[in-house]
Enzyme design. Structure first.
Site, mmCIF file in Angstrom:
data_model
loop_
_atom_site.group_PDB
_atom_site.id
_atom_site.type_symbol
_atom_site.label_atom_id
_atom_site.label_comp_id
_atom_site.label_asym_id
_atom_site.label_seq_id
_atom_site.Cartn_x
_atom_site.Cartn_y
_atom_site.Cartn_z
ATOM 1 N N GLY A 2 45.341 43.042 38.595
ATOM 2 C CA GLY A 2 44.569 43.198 39.846
ATOM 3 C C GLY A 2 43.861 42.145 40.277
ATOM 4 O O GLY A 2 44.064 40.914 39.896
ATOM 5 N N CYS A 3 42.536 42.343 40.738
ATOM 6 C CA CYS A 3 41.625 41.248 41.183
ATOM 7 C C CYS A 3 41.011 40.425 39.975
ATOM 8 O O CYS A 3 40.486 40.988 39.068
ATOM 9 C CB CYS A 3 40.502 41.850 41.981
ATOM 10 S SG CYS A 3 39.281 40.588 42.381
#
Length: 77
Positions: A17-18
């Site tokens: 993810g981020c």
């Protein structure tokens, strides 16, 4: 950060993810000495954030975590 003075440190790379969110979480862990954001995989050399975010380069956002295994284990990370 990993040099002659820090022979007892280890490095682990995590993708998920981020990286800004992931980086922030790892920085709160006792025993983590440094967190470096970047990309893993992919087909383009030196992609921009916008290119990676578009999903067209095949890269995944990742962080490298330098840690002291005497304070936190890889499994705990």
């Amino acid at each position: 950060m990993m040099n002659e003075e820090n022979k007892n440190t280890k490095m682990a790379t995590f993708a998920g993810g981020c990286f800004w969110c992931t980086e922030s979480d790892f920085e709160k862990v006792d025993g983590v000495l440094e967190v470096i954001s970047g990309y893993t995989g992919g087909s383009k050399e030196n992609p921009t954030y916008e290119e990676v975010s578009s999903g067209q380069t095949g890269h995944t956002e990742a962080v490298q975590v330098v840690y002291d295994p005497a304070k936190v284990s890889y499994k705990e990370l």
